[in-house]
Design a protein around this motif. Structure first.
Motif, mmCIF file in Angstrom:
data_model
loop_
_atom_site.group_PDB
_atom_site.id
_atom_site.type_symbol
_atom_site.label_atom_id
_atom_site.label_comp_id
_atom_site.label_asym_id
_atom_site.label_seq_id
_atom_site.Cartn_x
_atom_site.Cartn_y
_atom_site.Cartn_z
ATOM 1 N N TYR A 177 0.875 -1.169 0.000
ATOM 2 C CA TYR A 177 0.000 0.000 0.000
ATOM 3 C C TYR A 177 0.912 1.218 0.000
ATOM 4 N N ALA A 178 0.770 2.084 -0.984
ATOM 5 C CA ALA A 178 1.713 3.192 -1.171
ATOM 6 C C ALA A 178 1.002 4.532 -1.244
ATOM 7 N N ARG A 179 1.685 5.538 -0.722
ATOM 8 C CA ARG A 179 1.232 6.919 -0.823
ATOM 9 C C ARG A 179 2.420 7.790 -1.203
ATOM 10 N N GLY A 180 2.132 8.995 -1.729
ATOM 11 C CA GLY A 180 3.204 9.891 -2.126
ATOM 12 C C GLY A 180 2.808 11.337 -1.928
ATOM 13 N N SER A 181 3.803 12.217 -1.974
ATOM 14 C CA SER A 181 3.542 13.643 -1.813
ATOM 15 C C SER A 181 4.537 14.449 -2.639
ATOM 16 N N ASN A 182 4.185 15.690 -2.890
ATOM 17 C CA ASN A 182 5.045 16.630 -3.615
ATOM 18 C C ASN A 182 5.058 17.964 -2.883
ATOM 19 N N ASN A 183 6.167 18.246 -2.216
ATOM 20 C CA ASN A 183 6.341 19.533 -1.560
ATOM 21 C C ASN A 183 7.577 20.270 -2.063
ATOM 22 N N GLY A 184 8.256 19.687 -3.061
ATOM 23 C CA GLY A 184 9.456 20.295 -3.609
ATOM 24 C C GLY A 184 9.167 20.956 -4.946
ATOM 25 N N ASP A 185 10.033 20.702 -5.921
ATOM 26 C CA ASP A 185 9.920 21.318 -7.238
ATOM 27 C C ASP A 185 8.599 20.913 -7.899
ATOM 28 N N PRO A 186 7.754 21.871 -8.263
ATOM 29 C CA PRO A 186 6.483 21.536 -8.921
ATOM 30 C C PRO A 186 6.666 20.763 -10.219
ATOM 31 N N GLU A 187 7.836 20.887 -10.842
ATOM 32 C CA GLU A 187 8.078 20.181 -12.097
ATOM 33 C C GLU A 187 8.047 18.665 -11.911
ATOM 34 N N ILE A 188 8.390 18.184 -10.697
ATOM 35 C CA ILE A 188 8.347 16.740 -10.450
ATOM 36 C C ILE A 188 6.910 16.250 -10.551
ATOM 37 N N GLY A 189 5.985 16.992 -9.944
ATOM 38 C CA GLY A 189 4.584 16.644 -10.085
ATOM 39 C C GLY A 189 4.080 16.805 -11.501
ATOM 40 N N ALA A 190 4.617 17.794 -12.189
ATOM 41 C CA ALA A 190 4.169 18.068 -13.552
ATOM 42 C C ALA A 190 4.502 16.923 -14.502
ATOM 43 N N VAL A 191 5.589 16.183 -14.231
ATOM 44 C CA VAL A 191 5.938 15.041 -15.088
ATOM 45 C C VAL A 191 5.303 13.753 -14.577
ATOM 46 N N GLY A 192 4.449 13.866 -13.536
ATOM 47 C CA GLY A 192 3.687 12.715 -13.090
ATOM 48 C C GLY A 192 4.297 11.928 -11.959
ATOM 49 N N ASP A 193 5.376 12.430 -11.353
ATOM 50 C CA ASP A 193 6.042 11.677 -10.289
ATOM 51 C C ASP A 193 5.769 12.342 -8.948
ATOM 52 N N VAL A 194 6.229 11.722 -7.874
ATOM 53 C CA VAL A 194 6.184 12.305 -6.536
ATOM 54 C C VAL A 194 7.612 12.450 -6.040
ATOM 55 N N ASP A 195 7.855 13.408 -5.139
ATOM 56 C CA ASP A 195 9.213 13.565 -4.625
ATOM 57 C C ASP A 195 9.445 12.786 -3.337
ATOM 58 N N THR A 196 8.364 12.329 -2.693
ATOM 59 C CA THR A 196 8.479 11.530 -1.477
ATOM 60 C C THR A 196 7.394 10.461 -1.495
ATOM 61 N N GLY A 197 7.775 9.245 -1.096
ATOM 62 C CA GLY A 197 6.808 8.152 -1.092
ATOM 63 C C GLY A 197 7.002 7.251 0.109
ATOM 64 N N ALA A 198 5.915 6.602 0.522
ATOM 65 C CA ALA A 198 5.968 5.630 1.607
ATOM 66 C C ALA A 198 5.160 4.407 1.195
ATOM 67 N N ALA A 199 5.748 3.237 1.388
ATOM 68 C CA ALA A 199 5.075 1.985 1.052
ATOM 69 C C ALA A 199 5.025 1.094 2.287
ATOM 70 N N VAL A 200 3.839 0.585 2.599
ATOM 71 C CA VAL A 200 3.674 -0.416 3.658
ATOM 72 C C VAL A 200 3.626 -1.779 2.980
ATOM 73 N N LEU A 201 4.540 -2.652 3.370
ATOM 74 C CA LEU A 201 4.702 -3.952 2.740
ATOM 75 C C LEU A 201 4.287 -5.062 3.697
ATOM 76 N N THR A 202 3.633 -6.088 3.170
ATOM 77 C CA THR A 202 3.343 -7.291 3.937
ATOM 78 C C THR A 202 4.129 -8.445 3.328
ATOM 79 N N LEU A 203 4.934 -9.124 4.155
ATOM 80 C CA LEU A 203 5.710 -10.261 3.685
ATOM 81 C C LEU A 203 4.872 -11.541 3.768
ATOM 82 N N ALA A 204 5.377 -12.594 3.135
ATOM 83 C CA ALA A 204 4.611 -13.837 3.036
ATOM 84 C C ALA A 204 4.248 -14.422 4.395
ATOM 85 N N ASP A 205 5.101 -14.210 5.402
ATOM 86 C CA ASP A 205 4.815 -14.752 6.733
ATOM 87 C C ASP A 205 4.062 -13.767 7.614
ATOM 88 N N GLY A 206 3.621 -12.642 7.050
ATOM 89 C CA GLY A 206 2.856 -11.654 7.789
ATOM 90 C C GLY A 206 3.671 -10.518 8.373
#
Length: 361
Positions: free
Chosen positions: A199-228
């Motif tokens: 499950y991933a989320r992202g944000s853009n608080n830096g250069d607006p051009e990063i958002g303009a090309v469709g990317d985020v400058d910061t992201g966080a992903a919550v991962l679940t491994l096979a054993d939980g």
């Protein structure tokens, strides 16, 4: 004395870094009675000869000529778009190969070339250099030895000190593919567990051009491994304190942190604490200088038949599938289940759907 000719294919910025590392490794290997000869090739006519003259190395006028003249292995560091073509030439010539990540431009093309590699019984080591870093190796040793107990969580951080140009980000595949891919691979390698959901989320608080090309400058992903087991992977383009690569490995008996040393890119808020006191690493090249050399040594050992493949194409593509799933979650705002490489190859699962980079609002 064992003599090995390695054709280094692709001598751009990353390629020259690998050539320099292989030159240093060649000197070390002489003490083990192994002589490594390096021969350069590049897709751009005349470029390998120019670089070879600067570095005191032989060069071939093309990859085909390099193979025809006779080498024992190929080290592929071309642009990503050129990987598959060189891999196919190496398969046809029955040469062991090292290939920089990713092995192809996207997961479907990667799965196709994996099938060709496996059908031919070819040997391809993929360049996930963190597997050869002393800190990650020690953390894995402690975990495997039972010193940490069972894992309750892992926390990965990958922070660049400054962003690359927006023009690069527009073609990078997105933050999770470009940066967090390394965290996804090392979490799988260290734990021996597949990542089954993200499950991933992202944000853009830096250069607006990063958002303009469709990317985020910061992201966080919550991962679940096979054993939980749960893991988080945080990435940013704007870590002003310096290049920050860490992994907290948290267990029921003990915990350990990779990347916690005098060059760590942070400061303590506690009174009387001046740790760390060193200058942070400016980029990944300095942070993983020894790891890059170690993976070159591992490749020579693989060529000589002295070790198992430390990073197979299937290993590398497994991390890429997680990255695609993170990008999809970023787009949809929903968690994404992640199939394994084997499930996709045997037809029991479909690859993760790849969408545009623009995330969900």
């Amino acid at each position: 004395m064992k003599n090995i000719k390695i054709g280094m294919v692709g001598v751009g910025r990353i390629g020259r870094m690998h050539v320099t590392n292989m030159q240093a490794v060649a000197e070390v290997l002489k003490e083990r009675d192994v002589n490594v000869e390096i021969i350069l090739a590049d897709a751009m006519p005349g470029f390998a000869e120019q670089v070879g003259a600067d570095m005191g190395l032989k060069a071939a006028e093309s990859v085909d000529k390099l193979i025809a003249d006779g080498v024992d292995a190929l080290f592929i560091a071309t642009s990503t778009a050129g990987h598959v073509d060189v891999l196919r030439k190496g398969i046809a010539a029955q040469l062991p190969m090292f290939c920089e990540k990713p092995i192809a431009s996207d997961v479907p093309e990667s799965l196709e070339i994996i099938q060709e590699i496996e059908a031919a019984g070819a040997t391809v080591q993929v360049g996930h250099q963190r597997r050869f870093d002393a800190g990650y190796k020690e953390a894995k040793r402690r975990l495997d030895a039972g010193e940490l107990g069972w894992l309750h969580s892992l926390k990965a951080v990958s922070g660049d000190a400054f962003p690359p140009p927006a023009s690069y980000l527009a073609t990078s595949g997105g933050l999770f593919r470009d940066v967090s891919l390394h965290d996804f691979d090392i979490i799988r390698w260290l734990t021996g567990q597949d990542i089954v959901e993200v499950y991933a989320r992202g944000s853009n608080n830096g250069d607006p051009e990063i958002g303009a090309v469709g990317d985020v400058d910061t992201g966080a992903a919550v991962l679940t491994l096979a054993d939980g087991t749960l893991a988080t992977a945080i990435a940013t383009r704007y870590n002003g304190a310096g290049h920050d690569i860490r992994l907290d490995v948290m267990g029921s008996k003990d915990s350990t942190i990779v990347g916690l040393d005098e060059k760590s890119a942070f400061s303590s808020a506690e009174q009387g604490i001046d740790f760390p006191t060193g200058e942070p690493h400016p980029t990944f090249a300095e942070r993983f200088a020894d790891a890059y050399k170690n993976e070159c040594i591992a490749f020579v050992e693989l060529i000589l038949g002295e070790r198992e493949n430390p990073c197979t194409p299937a290993d590398a593509v497994a991390a890429a599938i997680v990255a695609d799933a993170a990008q999809l979650s970023l787009f949809t705002g929903e968690p994404v289940k992640i199939p394994t490489v084997r499930e996709i190859l045997d037809g029991s699962a479909q690859p993760v759907e790849v969408r545009a980079l623009v995330p969900s609002a």
